[in-house]
Design a protein around this motif. Structure first.
Motif, PDB file in Angstrom:
ATOM      1  N   ALA A  65       0.848  -1.102  -0.030  1.00  0.00           N
ATOM      2  CA  ALA A  65       0.162  -0.118   0.021  1.00  0.00           C
ATOM      3  C   ALA A  65       0.947   1.307  -0.051  1.00  0.00           C
ATOM      4  CB  ALA A  65      -0.965  -0.080   1.407  1.00  0.00           C
ATOM      5  N   HIS A  66       1.881   1.317   0.893  1.00  0.00           N
ATOM      6  CA  HIS A  66       2.563   2.461   1.072  1.00  0.00           C
ATOM      7  C   HIS A  66       3.972   2.562  -0.188  1.00  0.00           C
ATOM      8  CE1 HIS A  66       1.877   4.103   4.926  1.00  0.00           C
ATOM      9  NE2 HIS A  66       1.118   3.235   4.908  1.00  0.00           N
ATOM     10  N   GLY A  67       3.794   1.625  -0.755  1.00  0.00           N
ATOM     11  CA  GLY A  67       4.940   1.505  -1.941  1.00  0.00           C
ATOM     12  C   GLY A  67       4.246   2.036  -3.244  1.00  0.00           C
ATOM     13  N   GLY A  89      -1.372  15.339  10.618  1.00  0.00           N
ATOM     14  CA  GLY A  89      -2.107  16.028  11.422  1.00  0.00           C
ATOM     15  C   GLY A  89      -2.241  15.847  12.771  1.00  0.00           C
ATOM     16  N   PRO A  90      -2.742  16.342  13.556  1.00  0.00           N
ATOM     17  CA  PRO A  90      -2.697  16.021  15.057  1.00  0.00           C
ATOM     18  C   PRO A  90      -3.506  14.449  15.394  1.00  0.00           C
ATOM     19  CG  PRO A  90      -4.178  18.127  14.481  1.00  0.00           C
ATOM     20  CD  PRO A  90      -3.390  17.875  13.250  1.00  0.00           C
ATOM     21  N   HIS A  91      -4.495  14.090  14.579  1.00  0.00           N
ATOM     22  CA  HIS A  91      -4.966  12.981  14.540  1.00  0.00           C
ATOM     23  C   HIS A  91      -4.323  11.901  13.562  1.00  0.00           C
ATOM     24  CE1 HIS A  91      -7.631  14.654  17.328  1.00  0.00           C
ATOM     25  NE2 HIS A  91      -7.823  15.723  16.709  1.00  0.00           N
ATOM     26  N   GLY A  92      -3.280  12.375  12.876  1.00  0.00           N
ATOM     27  CA  GLY A  92      -2.628  11.141  12.322  1.00  0.00           C
ATOM     28  C   GLY A  92      -2.693  11.119  10.559  1.00  0.00           C
ATOM     29  N   LYS A  93      -3.592  12.251  10.207  1.00  0.00           N
ATOM     30  CA  LYS A  93      -3.799  12.383   8.697  1.00  0.00           C
ATOM     31  C   LYS A  93      -2.430  12.726   8.100  1.00  0.00           C
ATOM     32  CE  LYS A  93      -6.837  13.794   4.986  1.00  0.00           C
ATOM     33  NZ  LYS A  93      -8.068  14.590   4.676  1.00  0.00           N
ATOM     34  N   PRO A  94      -2.031  11.929   7.352  1.00  0.00           N
ATOM     35  CA  PRO A  94      -0.591  12.126   6.382  1.00  0.00           C
ATOM     36  C   PRO A  94      -0.871  13.301   5.241  1.00  0.00           C
ATOM     37  CG  PRO A  94      -1.314  10.081   5.817  1.00  0.00           C
ATOM     38  CD  PRO A  94      -2.371  10.472   6.788  1.00  0.00           C
ATOM     39  N   ALA A  95       0.001  14.274   5.244  1.00  0.00           N
ATOM     40  CA  ALA A  95       0.074  15.200   3.878  1.00  0.00           C
ATOM     41  C   ALA A  95       1.388  15.188   3.480  1.00  0.00           C
ATOM     42  CB  ALA A  95      -0.531  16.479   4.492  1.00  0.00           C
ATOM     43  N   PHE A 107      -4.492  13.775  -0.618  1.00  0.00           N
ATOM     44  CA  PHE A 107      -4.621  12.397  -1.208  1.00  0.00           C
ATOM     45  C   PHE A 107      -5.088  11.712   0.314  1.00  0.00           C
ATOM     46  CE2 PHE A 107      -1.349  10.509   1.726  1.00  0.00           C
ATOM     47  CZ  PHE A 107      -0.447  11.458   1.847  1.00  0.00           C
ATOM     48  N   ASN A 108      -5.951  10.623   0.016  1.00  0.00           N
ATOM     49  CA  ASN A 108      -6.072   9.862   1.209  1.00  0.00           C
ATOM     50  C   ASN A 108      -6.127   8.398   1.096  1.00  0.00           C
ATOM     51  OD1 ASN A 108      -8.565   9.156   3.653  1.00  0.00           O
ATOM     52  ND2 ASN A 108      -6.697   9.840   4.299  1.00  0.00           N
ATOM     53  N   LEU A 109      -5.717   7.499   2.141  1.00  0.00           N
ATOM     54  CA  LEU A 109      -5.474   5.951   1.540  1.00  0.00           C
ATOM     55  C   LEU A 109      -6.434   5.357   2.432  1.00  0.00           C
ATOM     56  CD1 LEU A 109      -3.352   3.820   0.387  1.00  0.00           C
ATOM     57  CD2 LEU A 109      -2.169   4.099   2.540  1.00  0.00           C
ATOM     58  N   SER A 110      -6.958   4.091   1.857  1.00  0.00           N
ATOM     59  CA  SER A 110      -7.731   3.277   2.799  1.00  0.00           C
ATOM     60  C   SER A 110      -7.298   1.785   2.453  1.00  0.00           C
ATOM     61  CB  SER A 110      -9.149   3.325   2.741  1.00  0.00           C
ATOM     62  OG  SER A 110      -9.917   2.690   3.492  1.00  0.00           O
ATOM     63  N   HIS A 111      -7.212   1.060   3.402  1.00  0.00           N
ATOM     64  CA  HIS A 111      -6.845  -0.600   2.921  1.00  0.00           C
ATOM     65  C   HIS A 111      -7.852  -1.545   3.655  1.00  0.00           C
ATOM     66  CE1 HIS A 111      -3.898   0.028   6.004  1.00  0.00           C
ATOM     67  NE2 HIS A 111      -3.489   0.958   5.301  1.00  0.00           N
ATOM     68  N   ILE A 130     -12.456   2.242   2.361  1.00  0.00           N
ATOM     69  CA  ILE A 130     -12.830   0.632   1.866  1.00  0.00           C
ATOM     70  C   ILE A 130     -12.799  -0.127   2.825  1.00  0.00           C
ATOM     71  CG2 ILE A 130     -10.572   0.184   1.283  1.00  0.00           C
ATOM     72  CD1 ILE A 130     -11.663  -1.515  -1.191  1.00  0.00           C
ATOM     73  N   GLU A 131     -14.013  -1.014   3.108  1.00  0.00           N
ATOM     74  CA  GLU A 131     -14.074  -1.911   4.277  1.00  0.00           C
ATOM     75  C   GLU A 131     -14.671  -3.394   3.277  1.00  0.00           C
ATOM     76  OE1 GLU A 131     -13.447  -1.548   7.251  1.00  0.00           O
ATOM     77  OE2 GLU A 131     -13.419   0.629   7.313  1.00  0.00           O
ATOM     78  N   ALA A 132     -13.909  -4.331   3.656  1.00  0.00           N
ATOM     79  CA  ALA A 132     -14.530  -5.722   3.349  1.00  0.00           C
ATOM     80  C   ALA A 132     -15.590  -6.143   4.083  1.00  0.00           C
ATOM     81  CB  ALA A 132     -13.275  -6.926   3.594  1.00  0.00           C
ATOM     82  N   LYS A 174     -19.630   7.415   6.534  1.00  0.00           N
ATOM     83  CA  LYS A 174     -19.162   7.979   7.443  1.00  0.00           C
ATOM     84  C   LYS A 174     -17.720   8.224   7.903  1.00  0.00           C
ATOM     85  CE  LYS A 174     -22.471   7.131  10.913  1.00  0.00           C
ATOM     86  NZ  LYS A 174     -23.076   7.472  11.927  1.00  0.00           N
ATOM     87  N   GLU A 175     -17.017   6.946   7.494  1.00  0.00           N
ATOM     88  CA  GLU A 175     -15.535   6.987   7.976  1.00  0.00           C
ATOM     89  C   GLU A 175     -14.811   7.966   6.967  1.00  0.00           C
ATOM     90  OE1 GLU A 175     -13.806   3.547   9.347  1.00  0.00           O
ATOM     91  OE2 GLU A 175     -11.930   4.272   8.392  1.00  0.00           O
ATOM     92  N   ALA A 176     -15.417   7.961   5.624  1.00  0.00           N
ATOM     93  CA  ALA A 176     -14.789   8.874   4.569  1.00  0.00           C
ATOM     94  C   ALA A 176     -14.843  10.328   5.038  1.00  0.00           C
ATOM     95  CB  ALA A 176     -15.388   8.684   3.176  1.00  0.00           C
ATOM     96  N   LEU A 183     -10.120  14.017  11.010  1.00  0.00           N
ATOM     97  CA  LEU A 183     -10.187  13.548  12.584  1.00  0.00           C
ATOM     98  C   LEU A 183     -10.135  12.101  12.839  1.00  0.00           C
ATOM     99  CD1 LEU A 183     -13.128  16.270  13.134  1.00  0.00           C
ATOM    100  CD2 LEU A 183     -10.672  16.226  14.124  1.00  0.00           C
ATOM    101  N   GLY A 184     -10.406  11.368  11.677  1.00  0.00           N
ATOM    102  CA  GLY A 184     -10.733   9.865  11.900  1.00  0.00           C
ATOM    103  C   GLY A 184     -11.545   9.623  13.061  1.00  0.00           C
ATOM    104  N   LEU A 185     -11.013   8.767  13.879  1.00  0.00           N
ATOM    105  CA  LEU A 185     -12.023   8.257  14.991  1.00  0.00           C
ATOM    106  C   LEU A 185     -12.267   9.253  16.299  1.00  0.00           C
ATOM    107  CD1 LEU A 185     -11.501   4.227  14.937  1.00  0.00           C
ATOM    108  CD2 LEU A 185     -13.496   5.562  14.105  1.00  0.00           C
ATOM    109  N   ALA A 186     -11.154  10.327  15.999  1.00  0.00           N
ATOM    110  CA  ALA A 186     -11.263  11.246  16.979  1.00  0.00           C
ATOM    111  C   ALA A 186     -12.689  12.050  16.990  1.00  0.00           C
ATOM    112  CB  ALA A 186     -10.179  12.362  16.961  1.00  0.00           C
ATOM    113  N   LEU A 187     -13.500  12.037  15.968  1.00  0.00           N
ATOM    114  CA  LEU A 187     -14.894  12.285  15.801  1.00  0.00           C
ATOM    115  C   LEU A 187     -15.810  11.228  16.121  1.00  0.00           C
ATOM    116  CD1 LEU A 187     -16.867  14.597  14.915  1.00  0.00           C
ATOM    117  CD2 LEU A 187     -16.432  13.681  12.631  1.00  0.00           C
TER     118      LEU A 187
END
Ligand code: COA
Length: 248
Positions: A65-67, A89-95, A107-111, A130-132, A174-176, A183-187
């Protein structure tokens, strides 16, 4: 791919055109097929994180994923994947940080299991999820923990055989949104009402100055996925990273 080994030369692959203003590119990544020499593309923090996974399958998926994320973002910027630098960011969002061009590429990544999505935009905050789909969910405790009262009512009115798919669609939307806000799950998920209708809509959150535009995304079989942006998005273009080791 295997952690360790000889560092690879830094090369920028063929450039990609950035998304037009307010458009979003969605990259579907198959984590069973990492880009060539994926481990060598990661920075020391990512390599350290990769080494800490207990199960080899999780390590392989993380490295893939990171590659892919670095290779694809590097092509938009005309830079080698190893030369990208991220801040969090303060809640871990990369930029991205660095040159002005880098900072404006959002950008934003989900696996989830073998699948990942990477959303890319030009200056517009994005969140993707994305969620299985797990057929045993939601149980009543999970639903009560993450849905608003209105969403719980809507879910209860559905035939039981529809509830799992509808719940996962709701959860990914909701998670998107929570990820677009950074904020991720901080919200608290219960405080964000997206409803049970799997359709594009505007969501208002106290935490955002602008509305959130959120929509379900086409997803691989057995998965649910969604995209959210701060303010309205334009066209969504879908692209795939191929097993040959290069993004199309
Ligand atoms: C972000 C979060 C919602 C991810 O949920 P998830 O369904 O497990 O994971 P997804 O696969 O959809 O997304 C993970 C990716 O989102 C990105 N991400 C991480 N934090 C994020 C945030 N706050 N907002 C948006 N995106 C975030 C990362 O790229 C991450 O990928 P990585 O784990 O490979 O580095 C959840 O883990 C969370 O809220 N974490 C908060 C942690 C926190 O508050 N940390 C504070 C100190 S850093």
């Amino acid at each position: 791919m295997r952690p360790g080994g000889t560092p690879r030369p830094r090369e920028a692959a063929a450039p990609l055109a950035r998304p037009q203003l307010r458009d979003v590119h969605i990259w579907e990544l198959d984590l069973r097929h990492p880009p060539a020499h994926a481990f060598d593309l990661l920075d020391s923090g990512e390599q350290e994180r990769a080494r800490r996974f207990v199960f080899a399958i999780d390590q392989t998926r993380y490295i893939a994923a990171h590659g892919w994320m670095r290779q694809i973002l590097g092509r938009y910027l005309g830079r080698a994947p190893q030369d990208l630098t991220f801040i969090f960011g303060p809640h871990g969002k990369p930029a991205l940080i660095g040159r002005r061009d880098d900072v404006s590429l959002c950008f934003n990544l989900s696996h989830s299991l073998d699948k990942a999505l990477l959303a890319v935009s030009n200056g517009m905050p994005v969140g993707v999820d994305i969620e299985a789909i797990r057929p045993d969910l939601p149980d009543s405790a999970l639903a009560a923990g993450v849905l608003t009262e209105g969403e719980l009512d809507e879910l209860a009115q559905l035939p039981p055989r529809q509830q799992t798919a509808v719940f996962f669609s709701c959860w990914t939307r909701k998670e998107a949104c929570m990820k677009a806000l950074g904020l991720g799950l901080a919200l608290e998920p219960k405080t964000l009402h997206v409803g049970m209708m799997p359709a594009r809509q505007r969501v208002i959150a106290d935490e955002a100055d602008d509305f959130i535009d959120v929509s379900p995304l086409p997803s691989p079989s057995g998965h649910a996925a969604a995209l959210a942006t701060l303010g309205g998005f334009g066209k969504v273009l879908y692209r795939q990273a191929t097993a040959s080791g290069r993004p199309d």
